[in-house]
Design a protein around this motif. Structure first.
Motif, PDB file in Angstrom:
ATOM      1  N   ASP A 148       0.716  -1.195   0.086  1.00  0.00           N
ATOM      2  CA  ASP A 148       0.136   0.193   0.154  1.00  0.00           C
ATOM      3  C   ASP A 148       0.983   1.163   0.031  1.00  0.00           C
ATOM      4  OD1 ASP A 148      -2.029   1.717   0.420  1.00  0.00           O
ATOM      5  OD2 ASP A 148      -2.762   1.227   2.322  1.00  0.00           O
ATOM      6  N   VAL A 149       1.234   1.514  -1.313  1.00  0.00           N
ATOM      7  CA  VAL A 149       2.589   2.577  -1.349  1.00  0.00           C
ATOM      8  C   VAL A 149       2.219   4.031  -1.487  1.00  0.00           C
ATOM      9  CG1 VAL A 149       4.505   2.913  -2.586  1.00  0.00           C
ATOM     10  CG2 VAL A 149       3.631   0.632  -2.627  1.00  0.00           C
ATOM     11  N   GLY A 150       3.035   4.819  -0.477  1.00  0.00           N
ATOM     12  CA  GLY A 150       2.866   6.089  -0.806  1.00  0.00           C
ATOM     13  C   GLY A 150       4.561   6.665  -0.525  1.00  0.00           C
ATOM     14  N   SER A 151       4.789   7.593  -1.359  1.00  0.00           N
ATOM     15  CA  SER A 151       6.185   7.939  -1.532  1.00  0.00           C
ATOM     16  C   SER A 151       6.249   9.260  -2.018  1.00  0.00           C
ATOM     17  CB  SER A 151       7.026   6.795  -2.526  1.00  0.00           C
ATOM     18  OG  SER A 151       6.502   7.204  -4.037  1.00  0.00           O
ATOM     19  N   SER A 152       7.684   9.725  -1.909  1.00  0.00           N
ATOM     20  CA  SER A 152       7.987  11.140  -2.273  1.00  0.00           C
ATOM     21  C   SER A 152       9.506  11.002  -2.759  1.00  0.00           C
ATOM     22  CB  SER A 152       8.068  12.140  -1.262  1.00  0.00           C
ATOM     23  OG  SER A 152       8.723  11.940   0.128  1.00  0.00           O
ATOM     24  N   HIS A 162       6.602   9.327  -8.013  1.00  0.00           N
ATOM     25  CA  HIS A 162       6.213   8.343  -6.971  1.00  0.00           C
ATOM     26  C   HIS A 162       6.594   7.117  -7.468  1.00  0.00           C
ATOM     27  CE1 HIS A 162       2.996   8.335  -9.594  1.00  0.00           C
ATOM     28  NE2 HIS A 162       2.756   6.871  -9.257  1.00  0.00           N
ATOM     29  N   THR A 163       6.785   6.164  -6.482  1.00  0.00           N
ATOM     30  CA  THR A 163       7.280   4.739  -6.729  1.00  0.00           C
ATOM     31  C   THR A 163       6.053   4.121  -6.648  1.00  0.00           C
ATOM     32  OG1 THR A 163       7.921   4.372  -4.429  1.00  0.00           O
ATOM     33  CG2 THR A 163       9.601   5.380  -6.031  1.00  0.00           C
ATOM     34  N   ASP A 164       6.037   2.608  -7.239  1.00  0.00           N
ATOM     35  CA  ASP A 164       4.975   1.670  -7.074  1.00  0.00           C
ATOM     36  C   ASP A 164       5.753   0.319  -7.181  1.00  0.00           C
ATOM     37  OD1 ASP A 164       2.601   3.120  -7.639  1.00  0.00           O
ATOM     38  OD2 ASP A 164       3.570   3.577  -9.485  1.00  0.00           O
ATOM     39  N   LEU A 165       5.181  -0.649  -6.176  1.00  0.00           N
ATOM     40  CA  LEU A 165       5.673  -1.918  -5.791  1.00  0.00           C
ATOM     41  C   LEU A 165       4.490  -3.104  -6.513  1.00  0.00           C
ATOM     42  CD1 LEU A 165       7.636  -0.336  -3.833  1.00  0.00           C
ATOM     43  CD2 LEU A 165       8.003  -2.753  -2.827  1.00  0.00           C
ATOM     44  N   ASN A 180       8.758   1.497   6.253  1.00  0.00           N
ATOM     45  CA  ASN A 180       8.945   2.747   5.611  1.00  0.00           C
ATOM     46  C   ASN A 180      10.629   2.372   5.328  1.00  0.00           C
ATOM     47  OD1 ASN A 180      10.668   5.451   5.950  1.00  0.00           O
ATOM     48  ND2 ASN A 180       9.096   5.984   4.874  1.00  0.00           N
ATOM     49  N   THR A 181      10.876   2.774   4.094  1.00  0.00           N
ATOM     50  CA  THR A 181      12.680   2.493   3.613  1.00  0.00           C
ATOM     51  C   THR A 181      12.702   3.757   2.823  1.00  0.00           C
ATOM     52  OG1 THR A 181      14.098   1.035   2.669  1.00  0.00           O
ATOM     53  CG2 THR A 181      11.939   1.372   1.638  1.00  0.00           C
ATOM     54  N   THR A 182      14.208   4.132   2.536  1.00  0.00           N
ATOM     55  CA  THR A 182      14.597   5.057   1.749  1.00  0.00           C
ATOM     56  C   THR A 182      15.469   4.294   0.706  1.00  0.00           C
ATOM     57  OG1 THR A 182      14.913   6.614   3.531  1.00  0.00           O
ATOM     58  CG2 THR A 182      16.212   6.787   1.612  1.00  0.00           C
ATOM     59  N   ILE A 240       5.857   1.456   2.409  1.00  0.00           N
ATOM     60  CA  ILE A 240       5.512   0.351   1.586  1.00  0.00           C
ATOM     61  C   ILE A 240       4.146  -0.331   2.163  1.00  0.00           C
ATOM     62  CG2 ILE A 240       6.350  -2.151   0.888  1.00  0.00           C
ATOM     63  CD1 ILE A 240       8.977  -1.285   0.979  1.00  0.00           C
ATOM     64  N   ASN A 241       4.059  -0.105   3.550  1.00  0.00           N
ATOM     65  CA  ASN A 241       2.872  -0.803   4.267  1.00  0.00           C
ATOM     66  C   ASN A 241       2.123  -1.814   3.675  1.00  0.00           C
ATOM     67  OD1 ASN A 241       3.669   1.418   5.997  1.00  0.00           O
ATOM     68  ND2 ASN A 241       2.362   2.828   5.317  1.00  0.00           N
ATOM     69  N   PRO A 242       2.606  -2.904   3.675  1.00  0.00           N
ATOM     70  CA  PRO A 242       2.105  -4.096   2.746  1.00  0.00           C
ATOM     71  C   PRO A 242       0.726  -4.657   3.735  1.00  0.00           C
ATOM     72  CG  PRO A 242       3.960  -4.837   3.764  1.00  0.00           C
ATOM     73  CD  PRO A 242       3.997  -3.307   3.956  1.00  0.00           C
TER      74      PRO A 242
END
Length: 217
Positions: A44-48, A59-62, A185-187, A204-206
């Motif tokens: 459940d991706v959120g990114s900056s 933004h990124t997607d997995l 969360n990761t960088t 990432i919050n899967p």
């Protein structure tokens, strides 16, 4: 609340299929339980993104993954248990809307060993729902950098929340439905050939949805 709603619905479905069940073998203090599950891992991706400390578009997607998973539980009391989850998942990663357009960041494997402490509401009954909370430490490995010149992910700790239900078939065997939410969360540091690496702060919050079979001894 969503966890509990799904758990109650699953218990009701099992009760409807099998009828109102009689009491089963008790879940006793000192028992071990091993399960094998088919696991759906849906980030459940959120990114900056940032370049040199300044925010940039994108933004990124997995991707979602389906993998086998094994877990081990130990019951300290009839109702309180600890569960250790062992499994690893591959994910495809993309960055979209960046100054370079869509960037394929290849593939990465996640190894998120997770320890939860659970409370089992009806340990002596055939249908036994439970909830849990715990921690995970996620390692990123097997990185395929895709279109990037270089790519690195930071390993990280996170929280885990859990709800599930066991349906006991006999004294040892049971069916299991399990839901988990990992707060992860990761960088990601991406060398995209711009001179300065792009930093991606990724939540990432899967969601982890598992169905399987357990054996108690």
């Amino acid at each position: 609340m969503k966890f509990l709603s799904v758990t109650v619905a699953a218990a009701a479905l099992l009760a409807g299929i099998y009828g109102v069940p009689p009491a089963a073998h008790a879940s006793d203090a000192g028992d071990f339980l091993i399960r094998g599950r088919a696991l759906v891992v849906a980030p459940d991706v959120g990114s900056s993104l940032s370049l040199g400390g300044a925010g940039i578009p994108g933004h990124t997607d997995l991707s979602t993954a389906i993998v086998p998973e094994v877990d081990f539980s130990y019951f300290f009391t009839d109702s309180i248990a600890a569960e250790l989850i062992a499994g690893t998942t591959p994910h495809n990663v993309k960055a979209s809307g960046t100054p370079l357009g869509k960037v394929d960041l290849g593939n990465v494997w996640l190894l998120p060993p997770t320890l939860t402490f659970q409370y089992h509401f009806m340990p002596h009954e055939k249908i036994s729902p439970y909830i849990g909370v715990g921690v995970n430490y996620t390692l990123f490995y097997g990185v395929d950098k895709g279109d990037a010149l270089g790519l690195k992910y930071d390993n990280t700790f996170g929280y885990a929340f859990q709800a599930g239900v066991d349906y006991k078939l006999d004294d040892h065997w049971s069916l299991n439905l399990d839901l988990k939410k990992l707060m992860l969360n990761t960088t990601a540091t991406v060398n995209a050939g711009l001179g300065t690496p792009i930093k991606a702060d990724v939540d990432i919050n899967p969601w982890l949805v598992g169905f399987g079979v357990g054996y108690r001894f």
